[in-house]
Design a protein around this motif. Structure first.
Motif, mmCIF file in Angstrom:
data_model
loop_
_atom_site.group_PDB
_atom_site.id
_atom_site.type_symbol
_atom_site.label_atom_id
_atom_site.label_comp_id
_atom_site.label_asym_id
_atom_site.label_seq_id
_atom_site.Cartn_x
_atom_site.Cartn_y
_atom_site.Cartn_z
ATOM 1 N N PRO A 23 7.899 4.468 72.589
ATOM 2 C CA PRO A 23 9.917 4.419 72.495
ATOM 3 C C PRO A 23 10.126 5.780 72.067
ATOM 4 N N LEU A 24 9.893 6.296 70.867
ATOM 5 C CA LEU A 24 10.241 7.818 70.389
ATOM 6 C C LEU A 24 10.217 8.409 70.915
ATOM 7 N N ALA A 25 8.959 8.567 71.553
ATOM 8 C CA ALA A 25 9.477 10.163 72.658
ATOM 9 C C ALA A 25 9.526 10.368 74.381
ATOM 10 N N MET A 26 9.935 8.325 74.553
ATOM 11 C CA MET A 26 10.992 7.983 75.988
ATOM 12 C C MET A 26 12.386 8.500 75.128
ATOM 13 N N ALA A 27 12.701 7.882 73.624
ATOM 14 C CA ALA A 27 14.563 8.177 73.184
ATOM 15 C C ALA A 27 14.395 9.853 73.806
ATOM 16 N N VAL A 28 13.414 10.278 73.176
ATOM 17 C CA VAL A 28 13.652 12.062 73.158
ATOM 18 C C VAL A 28 13.616 12.680 74.090
ATOM 19 N N ALA A 29 12.976 12.402 74.820
ATOM 20 C CA ALA A 29 12.898 12.659 76.550
ATOM 21 C C ALA A 29 14.661 12.503 77.527
ATOM 22 N N LEU A 30 14.662 10.825 76.901
ATOM 23 C CA LEU A 30 15.852 10.596 77.600
ATOM 24 C C LEU A 30 17.133 11.573 76.359
ATOM 25 N N ASP A 77 18.026 11.254 63.952
ATOM 26 C CA ASP A 77 18.941 10.527 64.079
ATOM 27 C C ASP A 77 19.089 8.818 63.962
ATOM 28 N N ARG A 78 17.866 8.101 62.490
ATOM 29 C CA ARG A 78 17.786 6.568 63.293
ATOM 30 C C ARG A 78 18.966 5.739 64.080
ATOM 31 N N PRO A 79 20.080 5.903 63.916
ATOM 32 C CA PRO A 79 20.662 5.307 64.178
ATOM 33 C C PRO A 79 21.604 5.006 66.065
ATOM 34 N N ARG A 80 21.148 6.280 66.548
ATOM 35 C CA ARG A 80 21.420 6.773 67.824
ATOM 36 C C ARG A 80 20.129 6.434 68.342
ATOM 37 N N LEU A 81 18.972 6.537 67.877
ATOM 38 C CA LEU A 81 17.739 6.328 68.394
ATOM 39 C C LEU A 81 17.864 4.672 68.793
ATOM 40 N N LEU A 82 18.068 3.736 67.793
ATOM 41 C CA LEU A 82 17.880 2.194 67.816
ATOM 42 C C LEU A 82 18.827 2.010 69.081
ATOM 43 N N ASP A 83 20.118 2.635 69.077
ATOM 44 C CA ASP A 83 20.914 2.176 69.997
ATOM 45 C C ASP A 83 20.060 2.899 71.526
ATOM 46 N N LEU A 84 19.897 3.987 71.816
ATOM 47 C CA LEU A 84 18.872 4.311 72.650
ATOM 48 C C LEU A 84 18.089 3.223 73.047
ATOM 49 N N LEU A 85 17.155 2.855 71.749
ATOM 50 C CA LEU A 85 15.727 1.251 72.391
ATOM 51 C C LEU A 85 16.994 0.127 72.592
ATOM 52 N N ARG A 86 18.288 0.058 71.979
ATOM 53 C CA ARG A 86 19.242 -0.717 72.143
ATOM 54 C C ARG A 86 18.707 -2.227 71.101
ATOM 55 N N ILE A 87 18.602 -2.023 70.102
ATOM 56 C CA ILE A 87 17.929 -2.966 68.842
ATOM 57 C C ILE A 87 19.364 -3.308 68.839
#
Length: 87
Positions: A23-30, A77-87
């Motif tokens: 999921p981290l790799a996908m978030a960075v790709a997005l 940026d953890r908050p943005r990461l979690l937002d991208l993953l919709r957590i």
């Protein structure tokens, strides 16, 4: 999957690291701008039939210039990461 992990283990949500590489790799790709710290280093990937098949080793000292160099994400940026993953 990540939402389930947070629900099953509330302490996981407060960890400083994020231990889900896919999921981290996908978030960075997005959204590559979520990366706040990265370094470029050479790597070795085992591809033979032995025990190191698929093993990735980072040359943190950049001693071997015959290896490919890749960007290694160290912080996001953890908050943005979690937002991208919709957590």
């Amino acid at each position: 999957m990540v939402r389930h992990r947070f629900a099953a283990d509330p302490a996981y949500a407060n960890r400083p690291s994020f231990l889900r590489p896919d999921p981290l790799a996908m978030a960075v790709a997005l959204d590559p701008s979520i990366v706040t710290r990265a370094e470029t280093h050479r790597i070795y990937v085992g591809y033979g039939p032995g025990l190191d098949r698929g093993l990735t080793v980072v040359d943190w000292l950049d001693r071997y210039d015959d290896r490919p160099a890749v960007q290694i994400v160290l912080e996001v940026d953890r908050p943005r990461l979690l937002d991208l993953l919709r957590i």
